[in-house]
Write a protein that holds these residues in place. Structure first.
Motif, PDB file in Angstrom:
ATOM      1  N   THR A   1      65.747  86.302 -45.007  1.00 47.19           N
ATOM      2  CA  THR A   1      65.651  86.924 -46.291  1.00 47.19           C
ATOM      3  C   THR A   1      65.206  87.779 -46.351  1.00 47.19           C
ATOM      4  N   SER A   2      65.979  89.515 -47.439  1.00 46.40           N
ATOM      5  CA  SER A   2      64.861  89.941 -47.331  1.00 46.40           C
ATOM      6  C   SER A   2      65.244  90.284 -49.511  1.00 46.40           C
ATOM      7  N   PRO A   3      64.275  90.471 -50.669  1.00 46.54           N
ATOM      8  CA  PRO A   3      62.730  89.513 -50.208  1.00 46.54           C
ATOM      9  C   PRO A   3      62.786  88.439 -50.051  1.00 46.54           C
ATOM     10  N   ASP A   4      61.718  87.709 -49.149  1.00 42.41           N
ATOM     11  CA  ASP A   4      62.235  86.500 -48.928  1.00 42.41           C
ATOM     12  C   ASP A   4      61.928  85.779 -49.889  1.00 42.41           C
TER      13      ASP A   4
ATOM     14  N   GLY B   1      65.843  68.380 -56.754  1.00 42.83           N
ATOM     15  CA  GLY B   1      67.372  68.264 -57.037  1.00 42.83           C
ATOM     16  C   GLY B   1      67.353  69.719 -58.154  1.00 42.83           C
ATOM     17  N   LEU B   2      66.371  70.724 -57.897  1.00 40.78           N
ATOM     18  CA  LEU B   2      66.721  71.763 -58.641  1.00 40.78           C
ATOM     19  C   LEU B   2      66.348  73.274 -57.406  1.00 40.78           C
ATOM     20  N   VAL B   3      67.524  73.745 -57.740  1.00 39.21           N
ATOM     21  CA  VAL B   3      67.846  74.747 -56.636  1.00 39.21           C
ATOM     22  C   VAL B   3      67.331  76.189 -57.728  1.00 39.21           C
ATOM     23  N   ILE B   4      66.238  76.590 -56.562  1.00 39.69           N
ATOM     24  CA  ILE B   4      65.132  77.557 -57.684  1.00 39.69           C
ATOM     25  C   ILE B   4      65.035  78.638 -55.834  1.00 39.69           C
ATOM     26  N   ASP B   5      64.713  79.792 -56.505  1.00 40.41           N
ATOM     27  CA  ASP B   5      64.352  80.945 -55.885  1.00 40.41           C
ATOM     28  C   ASP B   5      62.681  81.384 -56.059  1.00 40.41           C
ATOM     29  N   GLY B   6      61.852  81.972 -55.376  1.00 43.20           N
ATOM     30  CA  GLY B   6      60.615  82.471 -55.259  1.00 43.20           C
ATOM     31  C   GLY B   6      60.743  83.359 -56.587  1.00 43.20           C
ATOM     32  N   THR B   7      61.730  83.140 -57.607  1.00 40.97           N
ATOM     33  CA  THR B   7      61.518  84.507 -58.555  1.00 40.97           C
ATOM     34  C   THR B   7      61.476  83.588 -60.161  1.00 40.97           C
ATOM     35  N   THR B   8      62.014  82.557 -59.728  1.00 40.39           N
ATOM     36  CA  THR B   8      62.221  81.705 -60.579  1.00 40.39           C
ATOM     37  C   THR B   8      61.303  80.898 -61.463  1.00 40.39           C
ATOM     38  N   THR B   9      61.211  81.552 -62.684  1.00 40.05           N
ATOM     39  CA  THR B   9      59.702  80.906 -63.513  1.00 40.05           C
ATOM     40  C   THR B   9      60.000  79.860 -64.401  1.00 40.05           C
TER      41      THR B   9
ATOM     42  N   ALA C   1      63.707  86.429 -52.476  1.00 48.23           N
ATOM     43  CA  ALA C   1      65.238  86.390 -53.171  1.00 48.23           C
ATOM     44  C   ALA C   1      66.206  84.651 -52.764  1.00 48.23           C
ATOM     45  N   ASN C   2      65.197  84.148 -51.912  1.00 47.60           N
ATOM     46  CA  ASN C   2      65.732  82.767 -50.973  1.00 47.60           C
ATOM     47  C   ASN C   2      65.533  81.469 -51.989  1.00 47.60           C
ATOM     48  N   HIS C   3      66.944  81.048 -52.003  1.00 46.93           N
ATOM     49  CA  HIS C   3      66.840  79.857 -53.178  1.00 46.93           C
ATOM     50  C   HIS C   3      66.366  78.873 -51.776  1.00 46.93           C
ATOM     51  N   ALA C   4      66.242  77.378 -52.753  1.00 44.26           N
ATOM     52  CA  ALA C   4      65.965  76.195 -51.688  1.00 44.26           C
ATOM     53  C   ALA C   4      65.900  75.030 -52.705  1.00 44.26           C
ATOM     54  N   VAL C   5      66.135  73.663 -52.870  1.00 40.66           N
ATOM     55  CA  VAL C   5      65.765  72.853 -52.998  1.00 40.66           C
ATOM     56  C   VAL C   5      65.015  71.917 -53.100  1.00 40.66           C
ATOM     57  N   THR C   6      64.318  71.395 -54.153  1.00 40.77           N
ATOM     58  CA  THR C   6      63.592  71.279 -54.165  1.00 40.77           C
ATOM     59  C   THR C   6      63.024  69.060 -54.408  1.00 40.77           C
ATOM     60  N   ALA C   7      61.558  69.494 -53.528  1.00 39.32           N
ATOM     61  CA  ALA C   7      62.134  67.353 -53.286  1.00 39.32           C
ATOM     62  C   ALA C   7      60.337  67.528 -53.812  1.00 39.32           C
ATOM     63  N   TYR C   8      59.762  67.875 -54.778  1.00 36.51           N
ATOM     64  CA  TYR C   8      58.282  67.970 -55.028  1.00 36.51           C
ATOM     65  C   TYR C   8      57.671  66.524 -55.193  1.00 36.51           C
TER      66      TYR C   8
ATOM     67  N   LEU D   1      57.414  77.943 -51.291  1.00 34.99           N
ATOM     68  CA  LEU D   1      58.208  76.670 -51.110  1.00 34.99           C
ATOM     69  C   LEU D   1      59.133  77.388 -50.897  1.00 34.99           C
ATOM     70  N   ALA D   2      59.946  78.133 -51.937  1.00 29.94           N
ATOM     71  CA  ALA D   2      61.225  78.486 -51.651  1.00 29.94           C
ATOM     72  C   ALA D   2      61.027  80.166 -50.858  1.00 29.94           C
ATOM     73  N   THR D   3      59.908  80.486 -50.921  1.00 35.27           N
ATOM     74  CA  THR D   3      59.685  81.195 -50.607  1.00 35.27           C
ATOM     75  C   THR D   3      59.504  81.716 -48.937  1.00 35.27           C
ATOM     76  N   ILE D   4      58.669  80.444 -48.847  1.00 29.55           N
ATOM     77  CA  ILE D   4      58.756  81.015 -47.544  1.00 29.55           C
ATOM     78  C   ILE D   4      59.782  80.013 -46.408  1.00 29.55           C
ATOM     79  N   LEU D   5      60.746  79.585 -47.191  1.00 31.31           N
ATOM     80  CA  LEU D   5      61.668  79.671 -46.061  1.00 31.31           C
ATOM     81  C   LEU D   5      62.741  80.724 -46.412  1.00 31.31           C
ATOM     82  N   GLY D   6      62.373  81.504 -47.079  1.00 31.73           N
ATOM     83  CA  GLY D   6      63.102  82.915 -46.941  1.00 31.73           C
ATOM     84  C   GLY D   6      62.786  83.315 -45.796  1.00 31.73           C
ATOM     85  N   ALA D   7      61.217  83.508 -45.696  1.00 34.19           N
ATOM     86  CA  ALA D   7      60.191  84.567 -44.879  1.00 34.19           C
ATOM     87  C   ALA D   7      60.659  83.361 -43.593  1.00 34.19           C
ATOM     88  N   LEU D   8      61.635  82.474 -43.123  1.00 25.11           N
ATOM     89  CA  LEU D   8      61.810  81.239 -42.341  1.00 25.11           C
ATOM     90  C   LEU D   8      63.477  81.826 -42.193  1.00 25.11           C
TER      91      LEU D   8
END
Length: 445
Positions: A138-141, A91-99, A143-150, A128-135
């Motif tokens: 999103t440029s750069p990938d 339930g976290l919305v993050i992107d590929g750069t969230t630390t 920068a894509n935000h997604a919801v985690t379900a880990y 996971l957020a980054t490869i969803l950006g590639a799909l």
């Protein structure tokens, strides 16, 4: 008579693809819009679905910023508590750069070695957020935000991972709708994979759009993350003016079942109705001409059951023979001599690009007969363009020329006087009131 007719790229070690109960075309992100009508004129060639709602989880979030799903976009979405647990990586919305530091600063801490505060877990979630950006492009990938379900803990079976809190306004009177989402998954080498079902919600009722749960762990088992597009394969014929979305996971295990989701969409997948007179150009009144109705699926090729239409034929046309159909199912009413054609309970099977219904028609009089969208009353189908047929009466043969007795030679014009070669008498053909003396003609003797 009534005839019952029944016949149906890669990023590092990342796999990208499209998983279908139907292929989902690349579609632009959009907000809620009215349903659109597909353009007629390409019978048998599926068109892309129309996006009527899309959520990409990037609204109002800066690069690297984190949000809880329950807080995102003013709190429009929710889930069952287990799928909102940050400590479990859900339930976290993050992107590929969230630390990890950003997550702790935001107050979303978890036990040491667990949840997103673990460096290992945080890196996997970002990937996971980054490869969803590639799909989704999103440029750069990153920068894509997604919801985690880990699923660091067992969430429980068939719980809601994502749901709209309120129904969304929608103009969908008699339209087929389905849902798609991009899903990234890792640890597919384990036997426990996500098993996702999509639902369209109408006044509290959940209408499933994929009877079989979708598993994003396609291909050979691997730990490498991969991203796919999942699309519900059985569209719902929707009549309501509001719609909600729910995503459930049938897998309740925390061993594996590791994924993230993005780009949740409602798609209008209403089939296109086309019709065409199959004529040679030499039709005469009374000749039968096939009127062919083609129902063409959308490109995700999901099943569409329950569409119907009535064609009120143009004045002068009538049914001239028995109907035939290649559709998976349907009740066709086409009585010889009738001036309308009715099809009910129509069905396009999952994976079927198109089907046809053929009805012979004719006309008693010559003329041009058109059949267009104004002749059609339909549900669950986009209306066709105009088609026409021409019936031409046969040419009337001319009167034969009169011939002379005995000789067979053509006679002279009206009122001419002829003498036979033997002089036995006169042959008067079409004599008028003109005096014979003034019109006399003699033959050479």
């Amino acid at each position: 008579m009534t005839v019952r007719l029944r016949t149906a790229g890669s990023v590092r070690k990342v796999a990208l693809g499209t998983f279908v109960l139907g292929m989902a075309a690349a579609l632009p992100a959009t907000g809620l819009v009215s349903s659109a009508t597909a353009a007629p004129g390409n019978p048998g060639t599926p068109s892309a679905p129309t996006v009527v709602f899309s959520e990409g989880f990037g609204t109002g979030l800066a690069s690297g910023e984190l949000s809880k799903l329950a807080d995102y976009a003013g709190g429009k979405y929710t889930a069952d508590p287990a799928w909102l647990s940050a400590a479990a990586g859900n339930g976290l919305v993050i992107d590929g750069t969230t630390t990890d530091a950003d997550q702790v600063t935001a107050g979303y801490t978890a036990a040491t070695g667990a949840g997103v505060t673990s460096p290992t877990k945080g890196g996997e979630l970002r990937e996971l957020a980054t490869i969803l950006g590639a799909l989704n492009g999103t440029s750069p990938d990153t920068a894509n935000h997604a919801v985690t379900a880990y699923t660091d803990a067992n969430p429980g079976a068939n719980l809601v991972e994502f749901q709209t809190k309120n129904l969304l306004p929608l103009n969908a009177d008699g339209r087929f709708l389905t849902i798609s989402a991009n899903v990234a998954v890792s640890n597919c080498v384990r036997a426990s994979a996500p098993l996702l079902k999509f639902y369209l919600v109408d006044a509290g009722t959940e209408n499933v759009v994929n009877n079989t749960a979708l598993n994003p762990c396609t291909g050979a088992p691997s730990d490498a993350p991969r991203a796919v597009t999942l699309t519900g394969g059985n569209a719902v014929l929707f009549d309501a003016d509001q719609v909600g979305i729910a995503l459930r996971n049938e897998n309740g295990s925390g061993g594996g079942n590791d994924h993230a989701y993005d780009d949740v969409k409602v798609l209008d997948v209403t089939p296109q109705l086309d019709k065409d007179f199959v004529a040679t150009g030499d039709e005469q009144p009374g000749d039968p001409v096939d009127l062919v109705f083609t129902v063409t699926n959308t490109s995700e090729l999901g099943g569409k059951s329950g569409w119907s239409f009535t064609d009120k034929l143009s004045p002068g046309l009538e049914v001239a023979g028995d109907a035939t159909s290649t559709c998976a199912a349907g009740d066709v009413t086409a009585v010889v001599g009738a001036t309308s054609i009715k099809v009910e309970n129509g069905d396009l099977a999952s994976g079927e690009a198109s089907c046809t219904i053929t009805v012979p028609v004719t006309a008693d009089a010559e003329g041009t007969y058109k059949n267009g969208p104004e002749n059609i009353t339909s549900r669950g189908l986009d209306k066709p363009a105009v088609t026409e047929v021409v019936f031409t009466a046969p040419a009337t043969p001319g009167s034969p020329e009169p011939v002379l007795p005995e000789t067979g030679a053509p006679a002279a014009g009206n009122g001419d006087l002829w003498m036979t070669a033997g002089g036995a008498g006169l042959a008067v053909l079409g004599l008028t009131t003109v005096a014979i003396a003034s019109r006399r003609k003699r033959t050479a003797l």
